[in-house]
Design a protein around this motif. Structure first.
Motif, mmCIF file in Angstrom:
data_model
loop_
_atom_site.group_PDB
_atom_site.id
_atom_site.type_symbol
_atom_site.label_atom_id
_atom_site.label_comp_id
_atom_site.label_asym_id
_atom_site.label_seq_id
_atom_site.Cartn_x
_atom_site.Cartn_y
_atom_site.Cartn_z
ATOM 1 N N ARG A 58 0.836 -1.206 0.000
ATOM 2 C CA ARG A 58 0.000 0.000 0.000
ATOM 3 C C ARG A 58 0.871 1.256 0.000
ATOM 4 O O ARG A 58 1.741 1.426 0.833
ATOM 5 N N ASP A 59 0.647 2.140 -0.972
ATOM 6 C CA ASP A 59 1.298 3.457 -1.058
ATOM 7 C C ASP A 59 2.812 3.402 -1.263
ATOM 8 O O ASP A 59 3.512 4.371 -0.981
ATOM 9 N N ASP A 61 6.317 3.295 -3.578
ATOM 10 C CA ASP A 61 6.821 3.770 -4.858
ATOM 11 C C ASP A 61 7.799 2.786 -5.485
ATOM 12 O O ASP A 61 8.042 2.834 -6.699
ATOM 13 N N ALA A 91 0.701 -5.777 -5.931
ATOM 14 C CA ALA A 91 0.834 -4.373 -6.323
ATOM 15 C C ALA A 91 -0.100 -4.012 -7.463
ATOM 16 O O ALA A 91 -0.502 -2.853 -7.607
ATOM 17 N N ASP A 93 -1.661 -2.713 -10.679
ATOM 18 C CA ASP A 93 -1.301 -1.695 -11.671
ATOM 19 C C ASP A 93 -0.535 -0.516 -11.086
ATOM 20 O O ASP A 93 -0.217 0.427 -11.813
ATOM 21 N N ARG A 94 -0.242 -0.543 -9.780
ATOM 22 C CA ARG A 94 0.500 0.570 -9.177
ATOM 23 C C ARG A 94 1.859 0.715 -9.856
ATOM 24 O O ARG A 94 2.616 -0.255 -9.959
ATOM 25 N N HIS A 135 6.964 -2.592 -15.307
ATOM 26 C CA HIS A 135 7.492 -1.655 -14.321
ATOM 27 C C HIS A 135 8.915 -1.245 -14.683
ATOM 28 O O HIS A 135 9.640 -1.992 -15.355
#
Length: 251
Positions: A58-59, A61, A91, A93-94, A135
């Motif tokens: 979560r959150d 980078d 993760a 599509d982050r 990615h």
């Protein structure tokens, strides 16, 4: 430099502890994946249990993978490979920047070590998942940890994975310098979508790694630049081909 929220996978290991210190000193925030999740900078999650990884990703980078196992093939399949697959799945599509540590000689399939447990094959499959995922990434294949002499700190980035003795004759790298390369790669444009073997030769450590990154040939496809074409996807297990297909972004 952009400060990143980094998930560190393998943060309690001998490399991960160095990575945590280097990343924190560089201004990044570190979240260490742990089955217990009982430390100030840790988050509970199990690499072999995809459902447990939602809080971990979560959150974030970026992800730095320094995890690994030893022993039978099932461990390499479930942890070295399966852990990367499960984090990528969690993760979704982050957008992420990934630094993945595997090993020098990972494409050499005929050595006694790989024949005994298929460790190299599973680590290489993990590399392929990262490349296929869409990615941004850097894949680092370190040589033998802390076999350096006192004057052996000049970094060299190699490609083609041609050192296959399976011994310290393949090269040496300090754990601390490996951590510095992994962390630095996350914010270097020149390091993006590259794969290389990491060794240290006699000489002082460089203070600027971008010239080394800039000299690399970028990857094109699911294998590293200059890698041997000796592991056809068509011959891979069906589950591995399905994983590759699932992580590959749709046009």
């Amino acid at each position: 430099m952009t400060d990143l929220n980094i998930l560190l996978v393998g943060g309690t290991g001998s490399i991960g502890r160095h990575v945590a210190r280097v990343a924190t000193a560089a201004g990044h925030s570190i979240r260490i994946l742990s089955r217990r999740g009982d430390g100030a900078d840790t988050v509970r999650g199990d690499l072999t249990d995809p459902a447990s990884l939602a809080d971990a990703v979560r959150d974030i980078d970026a992800v730095i993978f320094t995890h690994g196992t030893h022993g039978a093939e099932a461990g390499y399949r479930d942890v070295d490979y399966g852990g990367v697959r499960n984090v990528l799945d969690a993760a979704g599509d982050r957008p992420l920047r990934i630094a993945l540590m595997t090993a020098i000689g990972v494409t050499y399939r005929d050595g006694a070590y790989n024949r005994s447990n298929r460790a190299h094959d599973w680590k290489r499959r993990a590399e392929r998942l990262v490349r296929a995922s869409g990615h941004d990434y850097t894949i680092v294949r370190p040589s033998w940890f802390d076999y350096n002499d006192d004057d052996q700190h000049e970094l060299h980035f190699l490609q083609g994975d041609t050192r296959t003795s399976g011994s310290p004759a393949d090269g040496a790298i300090s754990r601390r310098q490996l951590a510095e390369v992994l962390v630095t790669a996350l914010t270097s444009d020149a390091a993006n979508r590259t794969t290389f073997e990491l060794v240290a030769e006699r000489g002082p450590a460089q203070t600027d790694l971008d010239p080394l990154f800039c000299a690399l040939e970028p990857d094109a496809g699911i294998d590293g630049a200059k890698d041997a074409d000796n592991m056809p996807v068509s011959d891979e297990p069906a589950s591995v081909r399905e994983d590759l297909d699932r992580v590959t972004p749709r046009a």
